[in-house]
Write a protein that holds these residues in place. Sequence first.
Motif, mmCIF file in Angstrom:
data_model
loop_
_atom_site.group_PDB
_atom_site.id
_atom_site.type_symbol
_atom_site.label_atom_id
_atom_site.label_comp_id
_atom_site.label_asym_id
_atom_site.label_seq_id
_atom_site.Cartn_x
_atom_site.Cartn_y
_atom_site.Cartn_z
ATOM 1 N N GLY A 93 -3.368 7.065 -18.497
ATOM 2 C CA GLY A 93 -2.178 6.747 -19.273
ATOM 3 C C GLY A 93 -0.916 6.756 -18.436
ATOM 4 N N ASP A 94 0.248 6.683 -19.099
ATOM 5 C CA ASP A 94 1.504 6.569 -18.353
ATOM 6 C C ASP A 94 1.812 7.814 -17.525
ATOM 7 N N GLY A 108 -8.243 10.263 -17.027
ATOM 8 C CA GLY A 108 -7.150 9.697 -17.799
ATOM 9 C C GLY A 108 -6.323 8.741 -16.968
ATOM 10 N N GLU A 161 -11.703 6.743 -17.243
ATOM 11 C CA GLU A 161 -11.119 6.409 -18.540
ATOM 12 C C GLU A 161 -12.196 6.222 -19.605
ATOM 13 N N GLY A 171 6.476 1.415 -26.347
ATOM 14 C CA GLY A 171 5.036 1.605 -26.311
ATOM 15 C C GLY A 171 4.373 1.003 -27.525
ATOM 16 N N THR A 183 -5.111 0.588 -18.284
ATOM 17 C CA THR A 183 -5.274 -0.696 -18.976
ATOM 18 C C THR A 183 -6.195 -1.645 -18.209
ATOM 19 N N MET A 186 -3.852 4.480 -24.920
ATOM 20 C CA MET A 186 -2.477 4.653 -24.458
ATOM 21 C C MET A 186 -1.558 3.609 -25.099
ATOM 22 N N PRO A 195 -9.348 2.589 -24.314
ATOM 23 C CA PRO A 195 -8.153 3.412 -24.070
ATOM 24 C C PRO A 195 -7.152 3.312 -25.224
ATOM 25 N N ARG A 227 1.993 3.239 -23.843
ATOM 26 C CA ARG A 227 2.889 2.719 -22.806
ATOM 27 C C ARG A 227 2.059 1.981 -21.767
ATOM 28 N N ARG A 228 1.492 0.875 -22.228
ATOM 29 C CA ARG A 228 0.484 0.165 -21.450
ATOM 30 C C ARG A 228 1.048 -0.520 -20.211
ATOM 31 N N ILE A 270 0.138 0.272 -28.847
ATOM 32 C CA ILE A 270 -1.291 0.301 -28.548
ATOM 33 C C ILE A 270 -1.833 -1.128 -28.449
ATOM 34 N N ALA A 285 0.618 1.960 -17.308
ATOM 35 C CA ALA A 285 -0.614 2.738 -17.360
ATOM 36 C C ALA A 285 -1.736 1.993 -16.636
#
Length: 269
Positions: free
Chosen positions: A15-16, A13, A36, A216, A51, A42, A40, A44-45, A218, A48
């Motif tokens: 993410g944030d 993972g 990942e 955030g 990304t 997430m 993805p 809160r890119r 997507i 993160a």
Amino acid sequence: MGKITETIVAVRGGGDLATGVIQKLVRAGFKVAVLETAEPLMIRRTVALGTAVINQSATVEDMTAVLANPAAAGDVWAKGQVPVLVDPEGLSLQLLQPQIVVDAILAKKNLGTTKAMAPVTIALGPGFNAPSDVDVVIETMRGHSLGKLIFNGSSLPNTGTPGLIEGKDKERVIHAPASGIVIHKRAIGDQVAEGEILFTIDEQPVRSTLSGTLRGLIAEGTKVAAGLKVADIDHRSHVDCWSISDKARALGGAVLEAALFVGRQKKLF
């Protein structure tokens, strides 16, 4: 017995919250690889590292992550960067041979992490039991026990409701009202008004539930399913969308503590 600087940690993972974990481990000297998915989800890119799958690279605070394959991980580490691998199943673990695996997917369930993956296994949040599934479970619910290391048992169950922040909980999070492709109308960091269109899903407008900062969102072009969490509004003033959150830092510290505590018990370093 090896050295911390020779110890490989695979974090499932990017993410944030996982990025807060990754930063603590990287700063402590571990070689960290991120696993990942190919798409993805997430929101809160901006904070993160996952990304990098979409953009080839990602920088959060003092860390830069780059999309790589397992064989190139050593070259990425040599440059002081973090390799991000598209590997949701963990197939690359056989090549990486990590001493520590951290499940930071935060899926509220176990998506396949087992103790057979590494000598030390750590998991964040609901869906895991210690010591049967992993060596340590980390509590992720806000409150007195946030970041607690659990060696016997599970974390608190998922309530289905976001944490309360200054009187707001459910309305902070926006879920997809339908399935389809996301097209942005606003960007992370924008000030938005309640009722304003933030994005569309197959031309269906999705509006802000609050006035505040779009914290955030997507990635544009993502194909989402109805009900998926797709955006996050923060109604507080002076919201920082560009640095790691307090919760992510707390969880990062807890994972680092678990890695050092259990790693030394098992004489990894």
